[in-house]
Design an enzyme around this catalytic site. Sequence first.
Site, mmCIF file in Angstrom:
data_model
loop_
_atom_site.group_PDB
_atom_site.id
_atom_site.type_symbol
_atom_site.label_atom_id
_atom_site.label_comp_id
_atom_site.label_asym_id
_atom_site.label_seq_id
_atom_site.Cartn_x
_atom_site.Cartn_y
_atom_site.Cartn_z
ATOM 1 N N ASN A 1 -22.122 22.076 -31.764
ATOM 2 C CA ASN A 1 -22.917 21.944 -30.310
ATOM 3 C C ASN A 1 -21.620 21.863 -29.152
ATOM 4 O O ASN A 1 -21.628 22.685 -28.521
ATOM 5 C CB ASN A 1 -23.705 20.639 -30.469
ATOM 6 C CG ASN A 1 -23.921 19.965 -29.295
ATOM 7 O OD1 ASN A 1 -23.201 19.050 -27.480
ATOM 8 N ND2 ASN A 1 -25.010 20.648 -28.900
ATOM 9 N N GLN B 1 -13.156 6.032 -27.586
ATOM 10 C CA GLN B 1 -14.817 6.124 -26.346
ATOM 11 C C GLN B 1 -14.515 4.752 -25.495
ATOM 12 O O GLN B 1 -15.023 4.620 -24.758
ATOM 13 C CB GLN B 1 -15.220 5.967 -27.638
ATOM 14 C CG GLN B 1 -17.194 6.508 -27.532
ATOM 15 C CD GLN B 1 -16.918 7.578 -27.423
ATOM 16 O OE1 GLN B 1 -17.253 8.147 -28.230
ATOM 17 N NE2 GLN B 1 -17.824 8.208 -25.935
ATOM 18 N N LYS C 1 -21.364 2.588 -25.794
ATOM 19 C CA LYS C 1 -21.492 3.844 -25.762
ATOM 20 C C LYS C 1 -20.856 4.894 -26.488
ATOM 21 O O LYS C 1 -19.763 4.247 -26.236
ATOM 22 C CB LYS C 1 -22.191 4.345 -24.248
ATOM 23 C CG LYS C 1 -22.643 5.366 -23.960
ATOM 24 C CD LYS C 1 -23.965 5.318 -23.722
ATOM 25 C CE LYS C 1 -24.451 6.738 -24.281
ATOM 26 N NZ LYS C 1 -24.666 6.787 -25.302
ATOM 27 N N GLY D 1 -25.106 11.346 -30.403
ATOM 28 C CA GLY D 1 -25.293 11.918 -31.451
ATOM 29 C C GLY D 1 -23.171 12.332 -31.250
ATOM 30 O O GLY D 1 -22.759 12.416 -30.753
ATOM 31 N N ASP D 2 -23.566 12.833 -32.627
ATOM 32 C CA ASP D 2 -21.788 13.206 -32.950
ATOM 33 C C ASP D 2 -21.781 13.980 -33.701
ATOM 34 O O ASP D 2 -22.707 14.454 -33.955
ATOM 35 C CB ASP D 2 -21.181 11.829 -32.838
ATOM 36 C CG ASP D 2 -19.301 12.539 -33.179
ATOM 37 O OD1 ASP D 2 -18.827 12.315 -31.714
ATOM 38 O OD2 ASP D 2 -18.554 12.715 -33.784
ATOM 39 N N LYS E 1 -19.194 3.183 -31.444
ATOM 40 C CA LYS E 1 -19.233 4.010 -32.019
ATOM 41 C C LYS E 1 -20.297 3.552 -33.722
ATOM 42 O O LYS E 1 -19.632 2.632 -33.926
ATOM 43 C CB LYS E 1 -18.392 5.160 -32.788
ATOM 44 C CG LYS E 1 -18.040 6.670 -33.017
ATOM 45 C CD LYS E 1 -18.264 7.137 -31.721
ATOM 46 C CE LYS E 1 -18.618 8.769 -31.598
ATOM 47 N NZ LYS E 1 -18.411 9.311 -31.279
ATOM 48 N N LYS F 1 -12.148 6.854 -22.929
ATOM 49 C CA LYS F 1 -13.089 8.159 -21.707
ATOM 50 C C LYS F 1 -14.380 7.424 -21.243
ATOM 51 O O LYS F 1 -14.546 8.086 -20.369
ATOM 52 C CB LYS F 1 -14.066 8.684 -23.335
ATOM 53 C CG LYS F 1 -14.395 9.867 -23.603
ATOM 54 C CD LYS F 1 -15.055 10.510 -24.422
ATOM 55 C CE LYS F 1 -14.444 10.826 -25.665
ATOM 56 N NZ LYS F 1 -15.405 11.205 -26.480
ATOM 57 N N THR G 1 -21.082 18.258 -24.021
ATOM 58 C CA THR G 1 -19.603 18.626 -24.227
ATOM 59 C C THR G 1 -18.482 19.809 -23.737
ATOM 60 O O THR G 1 -17.549 19.808 -23.100
ATOM 61 C CB THR G 1 -19.846 17.860 -25.362
ATOM 62 O OG1 THR G 1 -20.677 16.914 -25.448
ATOM 63 C CG2 THR G 1 -17.870 17.226 -25.870
#
Length: 449
Positions: free
Chosen positions: A245, A115, A94, A169-170, A130, A118, A214
Site C-alpha cells: 500500500n 508511533q 493509535k 492497518g499495517d 501498535k 510520529k 502514507t
Amino acid sequence: MTHVVAPVVENIYEEVVRRNPAEGEFHQAVREVLESLAPVLARHPEYTELKTIERICEPERQIIFRVPWTDDRGEVQINRGFRVEFNSALGPYKGGLRFHPSVYLGIVKFLGFEQIFKNALTGMPIGGGKGGSDFDPKGRSDAEVMRFCQSFMTELYRHLGEHTDVPAGDVGVGAREIGYLFGQYKRITNRYESGVLTGKGLTWGGARVRTEATGYGATFFASEMLTARGTSLEGRTVVVSGSGNVALYAVEKATQLGATVVACSDSGGYVVDEAGLDLRVLQEVKEVQRGRLTDYAERVRSARHVAGGSVWDVPCHVAIPSATQNELDADAAARLVRNGCIAVSEGANMPSTPEALAVFRQAGTAFGPGKAANAGGVATSALEMQQNASRDSWTFEHTETRLEQIMHDIHARCAEAAEEYGTPGDLVAGANIAGFTRVAEAMHAHGLV
Ligand code: GLU
C-alpha cells in the site's frame, strides 16, 4: 557530526536493554531517539528529575493473547496476538496492526515506540500504540482470514474504544482485514462505533485518501526536503522499495509530481522500467490479484524483472524505502549515494539501519526518518476519526489538501527543532526532539501517571 550519547541517556538505554531482553528492534528504535535527546535534557532538568524518558520507554499496558481459529481443512491453528498501549498523553492509543510471521513482542514494541513520536509530530490528538500477530495471511483464503480476524477481535475488543485505543492497518492488514475486525467488534459490542478503527471502507465510515495517505505523505515529505534545498521532484528519478500500500501510492504521487519512478520490489526481487512504472498494472497485480512482480513484468513489455538482488542497485535521485524495517543497510546506502541519490524519505517504519543512517549523514543526503516522513498515514487516520466524530464525510480534494498541509507542518516542526537544538538540517534529531517534547509536556501536565 558524531552522535555521542550523554552518560545519563546511555544509562537509560542500558536499563531498557536489561529490562527488555532479546528485543533488538525495540532497542534500536529507543537508541535512535535517545541519541537525539541529550540537548533537550540539558535544557529541561525536570525531564531527568521526573524520569520522563524512563516512563516513555515503559509501555502503559501490554496485552498478549491466544488466537485460536480453524483453517479451511478443519485443522486448529494457534497464533499469538499483541497490543502494546504505549502512551496516551496526547490522545487515545493509535497505531496499526501488523499480521506477519516475523511479529513478536520486540517488533510490536519498536513500532509502538516510534508511533508515540510520529503521532505527536502530526500535531493531532492521538497517543501511541501498535499491535498485531504472527499470523501469515499469505496463501490464506478470505474465509480463513475472516475467521482469524474474528478470533483476534474476540479478545481485543475489550481493550478498544474510540476514546481508548483505535487500531488501523499495517503490513498484512488492509481494508479486507479491517472490515472483518470491525464486523466482529460491532457484533460483540452491539455498537456502531465508527471511530474505533481506521482504514475502513468508504461506504461504511472510511475516509477518502486514507488508503493513499502514507505513500502520498512520504512523497510530499520528499518534496518538502527538496524544496528546502532549493530544488524539486520534477524530472527526478525515484526508486521505491516494496509494492504494498505505501509503495503503490508513493509511485502514484511521485509520478503526479513530475518524477519518474523506475523501480519497486517485493520479496522475490524487483522490477525496473526506465520509462516509469505503470500504476494501473501494479494495482491490478498487487491489490486485485494479490500477485507477484513477475506477473507485472510479464504484462508490461518495457519492464525487466530481476530475481533476488537489491532494488537499491538501481540508480536514482530520490529513494523511498517502503517495504519493512532494516531493509536498507550501509552497503545499499553507499551505493545509493555513489549513484547520485540526494534524498531519502522513509515510507516504511525504520527501513534504514543505523549504519545506513550514518552513511547518509556523512554524505549530506537529505533524510526524512519514518516517524516524520510516513506520518501521513496515521494523520489521515486522525482525519478519519474527526469525520466519524462529526458523522461527516469529506471530499478527496479537501482531505488531500489537509494531508499536504500536515506533511508541510511536520517537516517545518522537524527543521525548526533541529535548528533550535543546534543540529540544523538533521531531520532525524529534529523529529525525535519535536515529537518527544510534545509528549513530555503533556505527561508533565498530567502528573506522575
Ligand atoms: N500503521 C501505520 C503507521 O505505521 C498507520 C497507523 C494508523 O493509521 O493508526 O503509522
